[in-house]
Scaffold this motif. Structure first.
Motif, PDB file in Angstrom:
ATOM      1  N   GLY A   1     -29.360   6.195 -21.352  1.00 52.46           N
ATOM      2  CA  GLY A   1     -28.290   5.683 -21.851  1.00 52.46           C
ATOM      3  C   GLY A   1     -28.648   4.799 -23.119  1.00 52.46           C
ATOM      4  N   LEU A   2     -29.983   4.341 -23.206  1.00 51.68           N
ATOM      5  CA  LEU A   2     -30.293   3.819 -24.442  1.00 51.68           C
ATOM      6  C   LEU A   2     -30.177   4.626 -25.711  1.00 51.68           C
ATOM      7  N   MET A   3     -29.330   4.162 -26.685  1.00 52.99           N
ATOM      8  CA  MET A   3     -29.473   4.809 -27.940  1.00 52.99           C
ATOM      9  C   MET A   3     -29.397   3.717 -28.854  1.00 52.99           C
ATOM     10  N   LEU A   4     -30.280   4.055 -29.809  1.00 52.17           N
ATOM     11  CA  LEU A   4     -30.640   3.136 -30.728  1.00 52.17           C
ATOM     12  C   LEU A   4     -30.234   3.799 -32.147  1.00 52.17           C
ATOM     13  N   ILE A   5     -29.977   2.864 -33.147  1.00 52.72           N
ATOM     14  CA  ILE A   5     -29.678   3.000 -34.299  1.00 52.72           C
ATOM     15  C   ILE A   5     -30.805   2.789 -35.185  1.00 52.72           C
ATOM     16  N   SER A   6     -31.316   3.748 -36.154  1.00 54.56           N
ATOM     17  CA  SER A   6     -32.290   3.461 -37.093  1.00 54.56           C
ATOM     18  C   SER A   6     -31.600   2.735 -38.272  1.00 54.56           C
ATOM     19  N   HIS A   7     -32.461   1.901 -38.902  1.00 54.63           N
ATOM     20  CA  HIS A   7     -33.651   1.232 -38.005  1.00 54.63           C
ATOM     21  C   HIS A   7     -33.621  -0.070 -37.171  1.00 54.63           C
ATOM     22  N   TRP A   8     -32.142  -0.446 -37.496  1.00 61.00           N
ATOM     23  CA  TRP A   8     -32.054  -1.798 -36.586  1.00 61.00           C
ATOM     24  C   TRP A   8     -32.148  -1.864 -35.392  1.00 61.00           C
ATOM     25  N   GLY A   9     -31.731  -0.929 -34.700  1.00 60.90           N
ATOM     26  CA  GLY A   9     -31.726  -0.694 -33.125  1.00 60.90           C
ATOM     27  C   GLY A   9     -33.164  -0.500 -32.602  1.00 60.90           C
ATOM     28  N   LEU A  10     -34.017   0.343 -33.371  1.00 62.86           N
ATOM     29  CA  LEU A  10     -35.176   0.596 -33.046  1.00 62.86           C
ATOM     30  C   LEU A  10     -36.309  -0.654 -33.113  1.00 62.86           C
ATOM     31  N   ARG A  11     -35.762  -1.265 -34.325  1.00 59.02           N
ATOM     32  CA  ARG A  11     -36.867  -2.484 -34.566  1.00 59.02           C
ATOM     33  C   ARG A  11     -36.381  -3.701 -33.596  1.00 59.02           C
ATOM     34  N   ASP A  12     -35.218  -3.631 -33.212  1.00 57.56           N
ATOM     35  CA  ASP A  12     -34.733  -4.866 -32.508  1.00 57.56           C
ATOM     36  C   ASP A  12     -35.145  -4.576 -31.071  1.00 57.56           C
ATOM     37  N   GLU A  13     -35.333  -3.293 -30.579  1.00 53.16           N
ATOM     38  CA  GLU A  13     -35.939  -2.927 -29.276  1.00 53.16           C
ATOM     39  C   GLU A  13     -37.343  -3.266 -29.138  1.00 53.16           C
ATOM     40  N   LEU A  14     -38.045  -2.874 -30.323  1.00 54.95           N
ATOM     41  CA  LEU A  14     -39.591  -3.197 -30.466  1.00 54.95           C
ATOM     42  C   LEU A  14     -39.680  -4.651 -30.270  1.00 54.95           C
ATOM     43  N   ARG A  15     -39.016  -5.446 -31.118  1.00 53.80           N
ATOM     44  CA  ARG A  15     -39.130  -6.834 -31.092  1.00 53.80           C
ATOM     45  C   ARG A  15     -38.954  -7.383 -29.415  1.00 53.80           C
ATOM     46  N   GLY A  16     -37.998  -6.960 -28.607  1.00 49.14           N
ATOM     47  CA  GLY A  16     -37.679  -7.137 -27.539  1.00 49.14           C
ATOM     48  C   GLY A  16     -38.830  -6.754 -26.653  1.00 49.14           C
ATOM     49  N   LEU A  17     -39.463  -5.941 -26.583  1.00 47.32           N
ATOM     50  CA  LEU A  17     -40.545  -5.548 -25.868  1.00 47.32           C
ATOM     51  C   LEU A  17     -41.767  -6.421 -25.854  1.00 47.32           C
ATOM     52  N   TYR A  18     -41.799  -7.509 -26.588  1.00 48.40           N
ATOM     53  CA  TYR A  18     -42.974  -8.361 -26.454  1.00 48.40           C
ATOM     54  C   TYR A  18     -42.864  -9.281 -25.168  1.00 48.40           C
ATOM     55  N   LYS A  19     -41.477  -9.236 -24.634  1.00 45.62           N
ATOM     56  CA  LYS A  19     -41.481  -9.758 -23.388  1.00 45.62           C
ATOM     57  C   LYS A  19     -41.574  -8.872 -22.146  1.00 45.62           C
TER      58      LYS A  19
ATOM     59  N   ALA B   1     -44.038  -6.618 -19.578  1.00 47.47           N
ATOM     60  CA  ALA B   1     -45.147  -6.432 -19.372  1.00 47.47           C
ATOM     61  C   ALA B   1     -45.801  -5.327 -19.660  1.00 47.47           C
ATOM     62  N   ASN B   2     -44.982  -4.047 -19.766  1.00 48.01           N
ATOM     63  CA  ASN B   2     -45.713  -2.914 -19.749  1.00 48.01           C
ATOM     64  C   ASN B   2     -44.779  -2.374 -21.477  1.00 48.01           C
ATOM     65  N   GLY B   3     -44.769  -3.285 -22.485  1.00 48.33           N
ATOM     66  CA  GLY B   3     -44.031  -3.101 -23.784  1.00 48.33           C
ATOM     67  C   GLY B   3     -44.765  -2.289 -24.643  1.00 48.33           C
ATOM     68  N   LEU B   4     -46.062  -2.286 -24.519  1.00 48.90           N
ATOM     69  CA  LEU B   4     -47.261  -2.033 -25.649  1.00 48.90           C
ATOM     70  C   LEU B   4     -46.880  -0.423 -25.839  1.00 48.90           C
ATOM     71  N   GLU B   5     -46.823   0.618 -24.697  1.00 47.23           N
ATOM     72  CA  GLU B   5     -46.768   1.675 -24.742  1.00 47.23           C
ATOM     73  C   GLU B   5     -45.338   2.360 -25.481  1.00 47.23           C
TER      74      GLU B   5
END
Length: 683
Positions: free
Chosen positions: A233-251, A253-257
């Motif tokens: 169900g996760l649908m991300l708009i380019s570029h904003w959604g992709l970027r913000d999801e990437l930013r959120g993954l720093y928190k 534990a398995n975000g690097l992949e």
């Protein structure tokens, strides 16, 4: 303008008048002869006295530069100038013009906003007829009508066009009425026909529609061994959604992949290798690294998007070219108009501001600190590293839960706006007033703010809300847009002259938006011992400008390239943009983040569906830092209200009155170096 001659010595006034005449920011027109202009000036002098000649000389020339044969004969021009010239300050006429412009602009904007709601808001499926109404550009005939009715000529005849240098030189002397009169004259520096405006509007609308529907279904992405790493169900708009999801993954534990996969998705979009089948569709699975496409578990042929993205960029450029012939040589490219007229900061000064940070030696220290904190080598996507921000370490899933419970939909957020504003220090009366003037809507795109153009109308805050529900991303965007809306409502509904409503340029309203956005967790009542200290705000600002400044340079260089190669194909433009992005990366980013020829700086959607909007962001970050530094021992609400009521004066004048200094990166770099030296010296 009021007391213009009295405020200046005669020699200085004469010098400024001659400078204005020599700079004449008008369109080319030779219908009205020099003899006719001289006769008109003499006729005015006979009627109003020789003291009226200096003003008449400027006004007649301004009007003559736009008067076409269809507007009337040479004699009719003379008669018009004689009859409509105002020899002294006629405040009744000025007040009537200001009042009527407020009414016309306000209602026209409301019509445009309303008929575009189906395209911009996520309320119902878009119908074919909605796109046709979106192309209507209801206000496109206004300029024509202002000239045909002679309203524009009355303004050109009586209100001198003042250059930016003159405005800055006299900034300490101009009264509020004088600023309003200068902005009145600025409204008529071109005469673009309605059919051209409509053609331009269509190109922007098409690009906006393309970007607004550029969604990626993340659960359909596969690793090379066939795993799904993103939730259903996760649908991300380019570029904003992709970027913000990437930013959120720093928190995470398995975000690097996941971060590496998002980077690869972005690179496929930039290179136009992304299969068309996966854009805004969940029917196919896609392995971004190998670029293989699957349906029902079987590999199928993929059809790359193949240049569509750059076709829209080229169309925006071609739209700008349609307007170019209607401006004189100092304004005959969108680049010149954007920096000199809209930003009122020269292109060189903007680039110098960006380069003062992008090329600063402390950037490498930022990279070292990132590696120290992450415990690994920096990666290209670390350009979006969030560790310098004053943010909680609470996982985003928990933040989603908190937000969805507090704000189940956008209307709940709207209802809470007065409470949010009171938390920021606004008194109850002002908070309720501002809240009553802001409407929150679910956006198809990432989000934006649509301010009112008339005192009596509302600002509209748009944020992404999947299936009507808010999560942390949509809340964070809403806080950003709320900053815009508070500025917009204050600077039109409460300002003394609507002709100077707003702020000097978009970067200033972005500064207020960043100011609100940075307080999003505080407004949720969240405090965390692991939050980064506020004294790192200088480092945070440096890194944000480093990121979006590089993106801005790509956009600026891309526009220069397009003007140098106006007949380039979509493929040639794509190659140029990716080469520009790669070259900038290699020089300023690869030494810090690695990966030669990386193209990530070309991912931003603003470059495709706007024009030169991107430089507003880094300048906005710089201004936000200066505002934050100024208000650190003051009331945010009180100071923001004061600053917003300065209105649309020039950037230099606004900054001096707001915080006591011009736009500068010097204090940011100085304070960032202090923090970095301390952090890197700690074992």
């Amino acid at each position: 303008m009021k007391n213009f001659v009295k405020k200046l010595s005669v020699p200085l006034f004469a010098f400024i008048l001659l400078l204005s005449l020599s700079c004449a920011l008008m369109a080319k027109n030779t219908y009205i002869t020099q003899k006719t202009q001289e006769t008109a000036v003499d006729s005015i002098a006979i009627k109003h006295g020789t003291a009226s000649k200096p003003k008449a000389l400027k006004g007649v020339m301004q009007a003559a530069n736009f008067w076409l044969e269809s507007d009337g004969t040479q004699q009719e021009f003379i008669d018009f100038c004689t009859n409509y010239f105002l020899p002294s300050d006629d405040m009744a006429t000025f007040n009537k013009i200001e009042e009527n412009f407020n009414t016309i602009n306000g209602h026209m904007h409301e019509i445009d906003r309303k008929i575009n709601e189906p395209l911009q808001l996520d309320l119902a499926p878009v119908l074919p007829i909605d796109k046709l109404f979106g192309e209507l550009a209801i206000s496109s005939h206004l300029t024509d009508d202002y000239f045909k009715t002679k309203i524009a000529f009355v303004i050109l005849l009586n209100y001198p066009k003042i250059s930016l240098a003159e405005k800055n030189a006299g900034a300490d002397k101009w009264s509020r009425v004088e600023w309003a009169k200068m902005r009145l004259a600025d409204r008529f520096s071109s005469r673009i026909p309605a059919n051209v405006i409509q053609a331009i509007s269509k190109k922007y609308l098409d690009a906006d529609d393309y970007i607004s529907h550029y969604n990626i279904y993340m659960n359909n992405l596969l690793t090379e061994d066939g795993k799904r790493v993103f939730p259903e169900g996760l649908m991300l708009i380019s570029h904003w959604g992709l970027r913000d999801e990437l930013r959120g993954l720093y928190k995470d534990a398995n975000g690097l992949e996941k971060q590496k996969m998002i980077q690869k998705v972005m690179e496929r979009i930039i290179a136009q290798e992304i299969p068309k089948e996966v854009i805004n569709s969940k029917e196919f699975d896609w392995a971004p690294f190998s670029n293989k496409l699957f349906k029902n578990g079987k590999e199928v042929k993929a059809n790359p998007e193949n240049g569509t993205r750059y076709g829209h960029l080229k169309n925006i450029f071609k739209a700008a070219q349609l307007a170019d012939p209607y401006f004189q040589s100092s304004e005959n490219t969108l680049i010149l108009r954007h920096f000199n007229n809209e930003l009122e900061i020269s292109e060189k000064d903007v680039e110098d501001l960006l380069m003062s940070i992008i090329s600063s030696p402390i950037i490498k220290d930022c990279g070292k600190l990132i590696e120290k904190r992450l415990g690994r080598k920096a990666q290209p996507f670390d350009i979006w590293y969030t560790g310098f921000e004053s943010k909680s370490q609470i996982p985003e899933k928990e933040l989603d839960r908190i937000v969805s419970q507090k704000y189940p939909d956008v209307k709940a957020f709207q209802k809470d706006i007065p409470n949010i504003l009171m938390k920021l220090g606004f008194d109850k009366e002002r908070a309720e007033f501002l809240g009553s003037k802001i409407v929150v809507d679910p956006s198809r795109s990432a989000g934006h703010a649509s301010g009112a153009e008339g005192k009596e109308f509302n600002a509209h805050l748009r944020t992404r809300a999947e299936k009507g529900k808010m999560n942390y991303k949509s809340y964070n965007i809403a806080c950003h847009e709320l900053g815009h809306c508070v500025e917009q409502v204050t600077s039109i509904s409460l300002i003394d002259h609507t002709l100077i409503n707003g702020v000097p340029n978009i970067a200033f309203t972005e500064a207020f938006a960043f100011l609100f956005q940075s307080r999003d967790l505080e407004l949720l009542g969240i405090k965390d011992d692991k939050s980064v200290k506020k004294d790192e705000m200088a480092v945070e600002t440096v890194w944000k400008v480093y990121e979006i400044g590089g993106v801005s340079l790509v956009a600026m260089k891309a526009w220069r390239w397009m003007y140098a190669h106006p007949d380039a194909t979509d493929a040639e433009l794509q190659q140029a943009v990716t080469e520009i992005a790669g070259n900038i990366w290699n020089k300023y980013y690869e030494p810090v983040l690695g990966e030669k020829d990386c193209t990530l700086l070309a991912i931003y959607s603003h470059m495709i569906d706007t024009d030169l909007y991107l430089p507003n962001y880094p300048i906005g970050h710089i201004i936000r830092y200066q505002i934050e530094d100024y208000i650190k021992d003051k009331s945010l609400a009180k100071e923001m209200s004061r600053m917003c009521l300065l209105g649309n004066i020039t950037p230099d004048a606004w900054m001096k009155q707001a915080v006591g200094q011009k736009i500068s990166t010097a204090p940011i770099l100085k304070n960032a170096k202090t923090v970095l030296d301390k952090e890197l010296s700690n074992k």
